[in-house]
Design a protein around this motif. Structure first.
Motif, PDB file in Angstrom:
ATOM      1  N   ARG A  67     -46.738  53.657 -39.316  1.00 46.87           N
ATOM      2  CA  ARG A  67     -48.232  53.258 -39.327  1.00 46.87           C
ATOM      3  C   ARG A  67     -48.943  54.772 -38.804  1.00 46.87           C
ATOM      4  N   ILE A  68     -50.005  54.997 -39.894  1.00 43.67           N
ATOM      5  CA  ILE A  68     -50.726  56.249 -39.740  1.00 43.67           C
ATOM      6  C   ILE A  68     -52.010  56.160 -40.032  1.00 43.67           C
ATOM      7  N   PHE A  69     -52.806  57.068 -39.723  1.00 44.21           N
ATOM      8  CA  PHE A  69     -54.259  57.412 -39.931  1.00 44.21           C
ATOM      9  C   PHE A  69     -54.562  58.485 -40.749  1.00 44.21           C
ATOM     10  N   VAL A  70     -55.188  58.032 -41.943  1.00 44.10           N
ATOM     11  CA  VAL A  70     -55.554  58.904 -42.895  1.00 44.10           C
ATOM     12  C   VAL A  70     -57.197  59.101 -43.137  1.00 44.10           C
ATOM     13  N   LYS A  71     -57.570  60.360 -43.326  1.00 45.96           N
ATOM     14  CA  LYS A  71     -58.938  60.746 -43.534  1.00 45.96           C
ATOM     15  C   LYS A  71     -59.082  61.469 -44.559  1.00 45.96           C
ATOM     16  N   SER A  72     -60.011  61.163 -45.547  1.00 43.85           N
ATOM     17  CA  SER A  72     -60.591  62.223 -46.769  1.00 43.85           C
ATOM     18  C   SER A  72     -61.532  63.217 -46.044  1.00 43.85           C
ATOM     19  N   GLY A  73     -61.885  64.208 -46.814  1.00 43.98           N
ATOM     20  CA  GLY A  73     -62.682  65.110 -46.521  1.00 43.98           C
ATOM     21  C   GLY A  73     -64.201  64.937 -46.685  1.00 43.98           C
ATOM     22  N   LYS A  74     -64.910  65.189 -45.456  1.00 47.44           N
ATOM     23  CA  LYS A  74     -66.351  65.132 -45.846  1.00 47.44           C
ATOM     24  C   LYS A  74     -66.964  65.827 -46.996  1.00 47.44           C
ATOM     25  N   GLY A  75     -67.871  65.492 -47.791  1.00 43.98           N
ATOM     26  CA  GLY A  75     -68.630  66.387 -48.446  1.00 43.98           C
ATOM     27  C   GLY A  75     -69.321  67.379 -47.906  1.00 43.98           C
ATOM     28  N   GLY A  76     -69.639  68.548 -48.293  1.00 47.28           N
ATOM     29  CA  GLY A  76     -70.221  69.693 -47.609  1.00 47.28           C
ATOM     30  C   GLY A  76     -71.683  69.410 -47.780  1.00 47.28           C
ATOM     31  N   ASP A  77     -72.519  69.741 -46.820  1.00 49.07           N
ATOM     32  CA  ASP A  77     -73.940  69.485 -46.631  1.00 49.07           C
ATOM     33  C   ASP A  77     -74.539  70.518 -47.927  1.00 49.07           C
ATOM     34  N   GLY A  78     -75.673  69.856 -48.132  1.00 53.24           N
ATOM     35  CA  GLY A  78     -76.592  70.867 -49.234  1.00 53.24           C
ATOM     36  C   GLY A  78     -77.335  71.951 -48.242  1.00 53.24           C
ATOM     37  N   HIS A  79     -77.663  72.778 -48.811  1.00 51.25           N
ATOM     38  CA  HIS A  79     -78.094  74.012 -48.041  1.00 51.25           C
ATOM     39  C   HIS A  79     -79.615  74.128 -48.322  1.00 51.25           C
ATOM     40  N   VAL A  80     -80.401  74.441 -47.146  1.00 52.99           N
ATOM     41  CA  VAL A  80     -81.706  74.655 -47.253  1.00 52.99           C
ATOM     42  C   VAL A  80     -82.116  76.284 -47.194  1.00 52.99           C
ATOM     43  N   GLY A  89     -77.971  75.997 -52.230  1.00 49.70           N
ATOM     44  CA  GLY A  89     -76.923  75.469 -53.090  1.00 49.70           C
ATOM     45  C   GLY A  89     -76.364  74.035 -52.575  1.00 49.70           C
ATOM     46  N   ASP A  90     -75.567  73.477 -53.420  1.00 48.97           N
ATOM     47  CA  ASP A  90     -74.848  72.206 -53.140  1.00 48.97           C
ATOM     48  C   ASP A  90     -73.688  72.308 -52.392  1.00 48.97           C
ATOM     49  N   GLY A  91     -73.323  71.370 -51.576  1.00 45.29           N
ATOM     50  CA  GLY A  91     -72.114  71.193 -50.722  1.00 45.29           C
ATOM     51  C   GLY A  91     -71.068  71.031 -51.728  1.00 45.29           C
ATOM     52  N   GLY A  92     -69.511  71.397 -51.291  1.00 45.97           N
ATOM     53  CA  GLY A  92     -68.441  71.353 -51.786  1.00 45.97           C
ATOM     54  C   GLY A  92     -68.079  70.061 -51.629  1.00 45.97           C
ATOM     55  N   LYS A  93     -67.284  69.491 -52.695  1.00 48.03           N
ATOM     56  CA  LYS A  93     -66.589  68.265 -52.640  1.00 48.03           C
ATOM     57  C   LYS A  93     -65.402  68.234 -51.386  1.00 48.03           C
ATOM     58  N   GLY A  94     -65.316  67.050 -50.599  1.00 48.76           N
ATOM     59  CA  GLY A  94     -64.391  67.065 -49.635  1.00 48.76           C
ATOM     60  C   GLY A  94     -62.996  66.519 -50.392  1.00 48.76           C
ATOM     61  N   GLY A  95     -62.017  66.843 -49.639  1.00 43.47           N
ATOM     62  CA  GLY A  95     -60.596  66.870 -50.110  1.00 43.47           C
ATOM     63  C   GLY A  95     -60.232  65.195 -50.442  1.00 43.47           C
ATOM     64  N   ASP A  96     -59.441  64.978 -50.953  1.00 43.34           N
ATOM     65  CA  ASP A  96     -58.834  63.528 -51.616  1.00 43.34           C
ATOM     66  C   ASP A  96     -57.642  63.439 -50.676  1.00 43.34           C
ATOM     67  N   VAL A  97     -57.343  62.153 -50.124  1.00 47.79           N
ATOM     68  CA  VAL A  97     -56.129  61.634 -49.608  1.00 47.79           C
ATOM     69  C   VAL A  97     -55.103  60.940 -50.897  1.00 47.79           C
ATOM     70  N   ILE A  98     -54.065  61.661 -51.258  1.00 46.23           N
ATOM     71  CA  ILE A  98     -52.870  61.249 -52.365  1.00 46.23           C
ATOM     72  C   ILE A  98     -51.666  60.645 -51.965  1.00 46.23           C
ATOM     73  N   LEU A  99     -51.183  59.823 -52.466  1.00 41.74           N
ATOM     74  CA  LEU A  99     -49.992  59.297 -52.082  1.00 41.74           C
ATOM     75  C   LEU A  99     -49.094  59.789 -53.510  1.00 41.74           C
ATOM     76  N   PRO A 109     -62.554  68.978 -45.361  1.00 41.35           N
ATOM     77  CA  PRO A 109     -64.070  68.847 -45.721  1.00 41.35           C
ATOM     78  C   PRO A 109     -64.443  69.810 -46.693  1.00 41.35           C
ATOM     79  N   GLY A 110     -65.395  69.582 -47.408  1.00 36.35           N
ATOM     80  CA  GLY A 110     -65.959  70.408 -48.301  1.00 36.35           C
ATOM     81  C   GLY A 110     -67.152  71.514 -47.727  1.00 36.35           C
ATOM     82  N   ALA A 111     -67.263  72.806 -48.122  1.00 36.73           N
ATOM     83  CA  ALA A 111     -68.105  73.476 -47.331  1.00 36.73           C
ATOM     84  C   ALA A 111     -69.239  73.428 -47.667  1.00 36.73           C
ATOM     85  N   GLU A 112     -70.403  73.779 -46.902  1.00 42.29           N
ATOM     86  CA  GLU A 112     -71.626  73.867 -47.026  1.00 42.29           C
ATOM     87  C   GLU A 112     -72.200  74.704 -48.155  1.00 42.29           C
ATOM     88  N   GLY A 113     -73.030  74.388 -48.725  1.00 40.14           N
ATOM     89  CA  GLY A 113     -73.800  75.297 -49.975  1.00 40.14           C
ATOM     90  C   GLY A 113     -74.346  76.576 -49.290  1.00 40.14           C
TER      91      GLY A 113
END
Length: 460
Positions: free
Chosen positions: A9-22, A38-48, A70-74
């Motif tokens: 039994r495990i806990f999995v979490k994908s990456g949060k998307g990076g915030d857009g920048h002001v 700029g736009d934030g980067g995409k968060g990482g996926d959890v893959i089996l 997680p994705g980095a901020e723009g």
């Protein structure tokens, strides 16, 4: 050699998307540069991923948390943030993934399914460069990245074999497997000799081979968890046929016919499909009886079970008597059954189910504090990026509450104007604005804010 583990039994979490920048363009001789966040980067996926070099879930034995990056901020000057790295969980073929909360099947890592996207990373938020309009030339807000998705899952290894060996401990299953295949199980004269499933490949001349699994010895009550219970039974789920090995010589004082019925009850109680699988009986240890005694006991077993369509074979794993007859019969019967591997269908789609969980709201009255409490993941996120101290921000938040039925839920709880509402530490006096209706009019800046809210509900 790694410890054999067939459930975790495990806990999995994908990456949060990076915030857009002001940010705004700042250059010499450019007095009022436009927005360039700029736009934030995409968060990482959890893959089996199936790893054919694995035959145990020992890597996950102690549970733990597995998180994608997680994705980095723009950045300034329209720079897009770096995407987060995926996390790949490697599992043996035959691993069934279930949602821990409901027990429903998410995916079965067998057959053609060798790679599965379990959780998508959050999409990066838009920078403020996307929100400039003729009337709003210096937007001071950007879109937050989509939130991470998280899930607690159960990994359950069900071995993949054509034929399963069933029977009480110490009836000769391990010896049978060692005689007919390349498997080398430990064989000894004590109960629970086999504590892990053993697989062996049977090769036959002029006939099609097959894979046999020696399932650890059952005891009465196993389907209710006695002994190692389900730890044994799950490994027979995928088999297309069962060889039921029985101690026909009654070397431990048990009646072989009663033994057969007892084991079949355990199989059926655990899973009705197991009770209906094609089965043959291998009456073992006949070398310990005289020829007359052996004929008599085999005749009794045949009289009891062959009228019910269950074929009985006399056998001795010590001398090898009867083993070839069993193997060739099984090979022919598997051909008749056809190639129908047991694959578990998806019952739980994380993208759909998690969206519903994230969008759930709870409204309840707290009599001790005389407050109405509203909670839910989206509300918490909304409060994080909405300036409710401003008139437009508060109007936007009011529309959000109305559009999502939260005002109606409060009124069903009996709220009156002037009563207190608590949302994650913030307190409000309740007044339902007559002008705030679902889908009500908002000005251009408010429409931009609603676009930000879409990032919370529009899960791709």
């Amino acid at each position: 050699m790694p410890q054999f583990v067939d459930q975790a039994r495990i806990f999995v979490k994908s990456g949060k998307g990076g915030d857009g920048h002001v940010s705004f363009r700042r250059e010499k001789f450019v007095a009022n540069g436009g927005p360039n966040g700029g736009d934030g980067g995409k968060g990482g996926d959890v893959i089996l991923q199936v790893d054919n070099g694995l035959n145990t879930l020992s890597d996950y034995h102690f549970g733990g948390k597995y998180k994608a990056e997680p994705g980095a901020e723009g950045g300034q000057n329209r720079c897009t943030g770096k995407s987060g790295s995926d996390i790949v969980l490697r599992v043996p073929e035959g691993t069934v993934i279930r949602d821990a909360q409901t027990g429903k099947v998410i995916t079965d890592m067998s057959g053609d399914n060798h790679r599965f996207l379990l959780l998508k990373g959050g999409r990066g938020g838009n920078g403020n460069m996307h929100y400039a309009t003729a009337t709003m030339q210096a937007p001071k807000y950007a879109q937050p990245g989509q939130p991470a998705k998280e899930l607690e899952i159960i990994l359950e290894l069900k071995v993949i074999a054509d034929v399963g060996l069933a029977g009480f401990p110490n009836v000769g299953k391990s010896t049978f497997l060692s005689k007919v295949s390349n498997a080398k199980p430990k064989v000894a004269n004590y109960h629970f000799t086999t504590l892990t499933p053993m697989l062996g490949v049977v090769d036959l001349e002029d006939a099609k081979g097959f894979v046999v699994a020696d399932i650890p010895g059952l005891i009465e009550g196993a389907s209710q968890g006695a002994g190692l219970g389900h730890e044994f039974l799950r490994h027979i789920d995928r088999t297309r046929m069962i060889i039921h090995v029985v101690d026909a010589a009654s070397t431990e004082g048990r009646d072989p016919i009663e033994d057969i019925y007892a084991i079949n009850r355990e199989l059926a109680d655990y899973n009705a499909d197991l009770g209906s699988k094609t089965q043959i009986i291998a009456a073992n240890k006949l070398d310990m009886l005289t020829p007359e005694e052996a004929d008599e006991v085999v005749a009794k077993i045949k009289a009891e079970f062959e009228p019910k369509g269950v074929k009985v074979f006399p056998m001795s794993t010590l001398t090898g008597m009867g083993i070839k007859d069993i193997l060739y019969y099984v090979s022919r019967h598997l051909d008749e059954l056809g190639e129908k591997p047991v694959v578990y269908e998806q019952e739980f789609d994380p993208e759909v189910e998690l969206k519903e969980r994230q969008e759930a709201f709870t409204v309840k009255y707290d009599p001790e504090e005389d407050e109405y409490v509203v909670e839910g993941p989206r509300i918490e996120k909304m409060l994080g990026y909405t300036n409710i101290d401003s008139e437009k921000g508060f109007a936007f938040f009011q529309n959000f509450l109305a559009d999502n039925g939260i005002l109606d839920m409060l009124e069903k709880e009996g709220i009156n104007e002037g009563d207190t509402v608590r949302m994650y530490g913030l307190l409000f006096d309740y007044y339902r604005n007559a002008d705030t209706t679902p889908g009500g009019e908002v000005d251009e800046e408010l429409e931009d804010l609603e676009d930000l809210d879409d990032s919370e509900s529009d899960i791709e």
